[in-house]
Design a protein around this motif. Sequence first.
Motif, PDB file in Angstrom:
ATOM      1  N   GLU A 195      -5.550   6.424 -11.990  1.00 42.74           N
ATOM      2  CA  GLU A 195      -4.183   5.909 -11.904  1.00 42.74           C
ATOM      3  C   GLU A 195      -3.806   5.847 -10.430  1.00 42.74           C
ATOM      4  OE1 GLU A 195      -2.138   4.699 -14.247  1.00 42.74           O
ATOM      5  OE2 GLU A 195      -3.755   4.982 -15.682  1.00 42.74           O
TER       6      GLU A 195
ATOM      7  N   LYS B 108      -1.606   3.810  -7.657  1.00 40.03           N
ATOM      8  CA  LYS B 108      -0.487   2.870  -7.547  1.00 40.03           C
ATOM      9  C   LYS B 108      -0.236   2.405  -6.123  1.00 40.03           C
ATOM     10  CE  LYS B 108       1.540   4.702 -11.669  1.00 40.03           C
ATOM     11  NZ  LYS B 108       2.541   5.461 -12.318  1.00 40.03           N
ATOM     12  N   LYS B 109      -0.693   3.184  -5.132  1.00 42.00           N
ATOM     13  CA  LYS B 109      -0.457   2.825  -3.735  1.00 42.00           C
ATOM     14  C   LYS B 109      -1.773   2.643  -3.003  1.00 42.00           C
ATOM     15  CE  LYS B 109       3.901   5.318  -3.402  1.00 42.00           C
ATOM     16  NZ  LYS B 109       4.642   6.338  -2.663  1.00 42.00           N
TER      17      LYS B 109
ATOM     18  N   LYS C  88      -8.650  -0.447 -13.396  1.00 39.38           N
ATOM     19  CA  LYS C  88      -8.542   0.887 -12.785  1.00 39.38           C
ATOM     20  C   LYS C  88      -9.697   1.788 -13.208  1.00 39.38           C
ATOM     21  CE  LYS C  88      -3.609   0.530 -12.251  1.00 39.38           C
ATOM     22  NZ  LYS C  88      -2.305   1.104 -12.469  1.00 39.38           N
TER      23      LYS C  88
END
Length: 103
Positions: A9, A11-12, A39
């Motif tokens: 996971e 996200k950035k 992912k």
Amino acid sequence: MKKVVLKLEIKKGKIKKKAMKAVLGLSGLESFSVDMKEKILTLIRDIDPVKVVAKLRKFCHAEIISVGPKDSTIENVINPMFHGAGSTEGDPRPNRSNTSEKA
């Protein structure tokens, strides 16, 4: 060698960079691939997958999808249908230019 597939996971971009740096720092890494759309991180190497996940969890959530032997059967198979595909000698296919003119 083991094939370890992990779900991440991320996200950035900064987190992705740190996670990749951690993975690349592993000794004995044969190869790896990342599918950012799904992912999924795939590693090929001899290591305990739990240790890899523990290292990655410092940066992001990581979970083990699968662990198994490296699949080498596909890489070493030669398809006899395509062996010598550049050669037209002995081609069993009919000449399509002659068959289309009969109609």
